[in-house]
Design an enzyme around this catalytic site. Structure first.
Site, PDB file in Angstrom:
ATOM      1  CE  LYS A  42      10.782  50.224  29.409  1.00  0.00           C
ATOM      2  NZ  LYS A  42      10.289  49.660  30.650  1.00  0.00           N
ATOM      3  CB  CYS A  81      13.614  52.964  33.900  1.00  0.00           C
ATOM      4  SG  CYS A  81      14.431  51.375  33.689  1.00  0.00           S
ATOM      5  NE  ARG A 118      21.347  51.465  37.433  1.00  0.00           N
ATOM      6  CZ  ARG A 118      21.129  50.533  36.492  1.00  0.00           C
ATOM      7  NH1 ARG A 118      21.780  50.586  35.345  1.00  0.00           N
ATOM      8  NH2 ARG A 118      20.282  49.557  36.699  1.00  0.00           N
TER       9      ARG A 118
HETATM   10  P1  NAD Z   1      22.688  47.425  33.679  1.00  0.00           P
HETATM   11  O1  NAD Z   1      23.609  48.558  33.500  1.00  0.00           O
HETATM   12  O2  NAD Z   1      22.317  46.962  35.044  1.00  0.00           O
HETATM   13  O3  NAD Z   1      23.264  46.165  32.900  1.00  0.00           O
HETATM   14  C1  NAD Z   1      23.789  46.204  31.603  1.00  0.00           C
HETATM   15  C2  NAD Z   1      24.891  45.178  31.505  1.00  0.00           C
HETATM   16  O4  NAD Z   1      25.266  45.031  30.148  1.00  0.00           O
HETATM   17  C3  NAD Z   1      26.166  45.525  32.277  1.00  0.00           C
HETATM   18  O5  NAD Z   1      26.501  44.482  33.156  1.00  0.00           O
HETATM   19  C4  NAD Z   1      27.224  45.688  31.175  1.00  0.00           C
HETATM   20  O6  NAD Z   1      28.509  45.296  31.584  1.00  0.00           O
HETATM   21  C5  NAD Z   1      26.667  44.783  30.113  1.00  0.00           C
HETATM   22  N1  NAD Z   1      27.162  45.049  28.762  1.00  0.00           N
HETATM   23  C6  NAD Z   1      27.222  46.235  28.111  1.00  0.00           C
HETATM   24  N2  NAD Z   1      27.730  46.052  26.874  1.00  0.00           N
HETATM   25  C7  NAD Z   1      27.979  44.740  26.737  1.00  0.00           C
HETATM   26  C8  NAD Z   1      28.504  43.938  25.691  1.00  0.00           C
HETATM   27  N3  NAD Z   1      28.850  44.454  24.504  1.00  0.00           N
HETATM   28  N4  NAD Z   1      28.661  42.619  25.905  1.00  0.00           N
HETATM   29  C9  NAD Z   1      28.305  42.067  27.080  1.00  0.00           C
HETATM   30  N5  NAD Z   1      27.796  42.772  28.105  1.00  0.00           N
HETATM   31  C10 NAD Z   1      27.625  44.089  27.934  1.00  0.00           C
HETATM   32  O7  NAD Z   1      21.379  47.811  32.865  1.00  0.00           O
HETATM   33  P2  NAD Z   1      19.860  47.372  33.181  1.00  0.00           P
HETATM   34  O8  NAD Z   1      19.313  48.139  34.314  1.00  0.00           O
HETATM   35  O9  NAD Z   1      19.797  45.875  33.216  1.00  0.00           O
HETATM   36  O10 NAD Z   1      19.131  47.910  31.867  1.00  0.00           O
HETATM   37  C11 NAD Z   1      19.367  47.323  30.610  1.00  0.00           C
HETATM   38  C12 NAD Z   1      18.360  47.896  29.617  1.00  0.00           C
HETATM   39  O11 NAD Z   1      17.031  47.511  30.008  1.00  0.00           O
HETATM   40  C13 NAD Z   1      18.342  49.415  29.542  1.00  0.00           C
HETATM   41  O12 NAD Z   1      18.058  49.809  28.225  1.00  0.00           O
HETATM   42  C14 NAD Z   1      17.178  49.799  30.447  1.00  0.00           C
HETATM   43  O13 NAD Z   1      16.598  51.030  30.090  1.00  0.00           O
HETATM   44  C15 NAD Z   1      16.211  48.665  30.184  1.00  0.00           C
HETATM   45  N6  NAD Z   1      15.286  48.397  31.278  1.00  0.00           N
HETATM   46  C16 NAD Z   1      15.723  48.408  32.561  1.00  0.00           C
HETATM   47  C17 NAD Z   1      14.838  48.125  33.589  1.00  0.00           C
HETATM   48  C18 NAD Z   1      15.296  48.151  35.025  1.00  0.00           C
HETATM   49  O14 NAD Z   1      14.434  48.058  35.913  1.00  0.00           O
HETATM   50  N7  NAD Z   1      16.579  48.257  35.317  1.00  0.00           N
HETATM   51  C19 NAD Z   1      13.504  47.817  33.305  1.00  0.00           C
HETATM   52  C20 NAD Z   1      13.097  47.797  31.973  1.00  0.00           C
HETATM   53  C21 NAD Z   1      13.992  48.078  30.955  1.00  0.00           C
END
Ligand code: NAD
Length: 433
Positions: free
Chosen positions: A206, A262, A329
């Protein structure tokens, strides 16, 4: 299957909707009650192309549900997906794993029968081992495997990418977990490569992928700077390069640099991981620095051009880090606007989807327009910062009538330079004199 998803952000929510659409029972948990209240009542908390209809359909069918209770999401689940954030640590810039560790700790008590705990979040190599330990310590009798299941979806295309991914990477050495994943991803098997690797390789794939794509963007931006000095045209150069299958066409659009939740954080995390094990990541370090400088340099160009105009007003089209999403972001647009404000320029902004998020950042320090033409009224300059297709449909006659002065900084190369010049604009784009 029952699938529990922890985190209903840009990854968790579309993934939950996708698995529900495939017929699974999906329970999504988030700790933010306001988010869950909205989702329960059929209101999306983020914008993704094509998500709404599928979300409503699955919510109504009862296959998809939302809760703030970890127990409800995890109890009886065959698979629990962890999709919480892994933001950069404020000081070291490594991936901050506090949400991952908290989620692992919270879910541990509710594991009942054998469960695969899959990390969708982007996590440093070795994090799977930590999650395993946290769960075993909290619930010594739990029967589970922790696997790495990195997410490669693109924001703005999350639903498309869920159903038609380039590849599915599954990081596990457990035959039992592999069997369950094979079952889960059966609908994809005929059209998508499913690669089984070790957990550590999967975690590394990744970061290695995102860092490579970020470098490709920085590379083409450097070539664009070169073209500006030499009379070559980056659009033609990119096209010519992209015809080489070894290079590929994707990620050769020169512009304002990479952003989003990301690439910036993942390149920093990868560089940190390299330093930690004594491996220099010079290419990645240079990419990070070059990308950061680029925003400032492009903002400076605008300030320089407008420095003699009193109370200059700048119309900004686009605030999201890319089109198709409301996500601001680490958006380059946000940094450019901030820099314009530092130089005391007045900014009126418009973005088709990101106005609310931008408003949370800038409050009343900028003005917000209801549409793209509203933003340019009496403006001295137009700056295009996000590649929303709408912006390329601009009526240049109308634009010329509405603006006070006629500077255009097209940092996403969306307009036709010849047409812009013919309409009397002083036009600057990327990678072309
Ligand atoms: P985000 O911040 O949009 O969402 C994360 C969510 O998790 C939030 O709503 C938060 O309230 C919730 N959360 C945190 N701790 C929690 C807990 N203990 N219990 C329940 N809910 C909880 O993040 P995202 O953009 O969806 O990214 C998530 C992960 O995926 C990251 O590691 C990111 O690097 C990875 N990722 C993101 C993308 C993208 O395009 N955004 C693509 C690939 C990978």
């Amino acid at each position: 299957m029952k699938i529990g998803i922890i985190g209903t952000g840009y990854v968790g929510l579309p993934t939950g909707v996708g698995f529900a659409e495939l017929g699974h029972t999906v329970v999504c948990v988030d700790k933010i009650k306001e988010k869950i209240d909205m989702l329960k009542t059929g209101h999306l908390t983020l914008y993704e192309d094509g998500l709404n209809e599928m979300f409503v359909r699955n919510l109504q069918s009862g296959r998809l549900s939302f809760t703030t209770s970890m127990r409800k999401a995890v109890e009886g689940a065959d698979v629990v997906l962890i999709a919480v954030g892994t933001p950069p640590h404020p000081v070291t810039k490594e991936a901050d794993l506090k949400y991952i560790y908290a989620a692992a700790d919270e879910l541990a008590s509710y594991l009942t029968d054998y469960t695969v705990v899959a990390t969708k979040s982007t996590v440093p190599v070795g994090t799977g081992d930590d999650i395993e330990q946290i769960i075993s310590r909290k619930n010594p009798t739990a029967r589970f495997d922790v696997i790495s299941l990195p997410e490669f979806l693109r924001e703005g295309k999350a639903i498309h990418d869920f159903f038609a991914p380039d590849r599915i990477i599954i990081g596990t050495n457990s035959p039992k977990a592999a069997e369950l994943m094979q079952e889960l991803y059966k609908p994809f098997a005929s059209k998508t490569e499913i690669l089984f690797v070790s957990r550590r390789s999967s975690e590394t794939i990744k970061y290695a992928s995102n860092a490579f794509l970020a470098m490709k963007i920085q590379y083409i931006n450097e070539m664009a700077d070169f073209c500006e000095q030499t009379g070559a045209d980056i659009a033609e150069v990119s096209q010519g390069m992209g015809l080489d299958k070894r290079i590929g066409k994707a990620f050769l659009n020169a512009g304002i640099g990479f952003g989003g939740s990301c690439f910036p954080k993942d390149t920093m995390a990868m560089a940190y991981m390299g330093r930690k094990v004594g491996v220099s990541m010079d290419l990645i370090e240079t990419t990070i620095a070059g990308n950061k400088k680029r925003r400032e340099k492009l903002a400076q160009r605008i300030c320089q051009e407008l420095k003699d105009i009193r109370d200059a007003k700048v119309a900004v089209w686009g605030l999201a880090f890319k089109n198709g999403t409301d996500d601001c972001r680490e958006s380059p647009a946000i940094d450019v606007v901030a820099s314009l404000l530092d130089h005391h320029l007045n900014v009126v902004a418009y973005d088709p989807k990101a106005m609310q998020n931008a408003c949370r950042i800038f409050g009343s320090s900028i003005a917000y327009a209801d549409d793209m033409y509203g933003a340019v009224k009496d403006a001295d300059a137009l700056v295009i910062l996000t590649e929303w297709p709408l912006f390329s449909t601009v009526d240049l006659n109308l634009l010329a009538r509405l603006m006070r002065q006629t500077y255009i900084f097209d940092y996403r190369n969306m307009l036709n330079p010849i047409a812009a010049a013919e309409h009397g604009f002083t036009y600057q784009c990327i990678g072309k004199k």
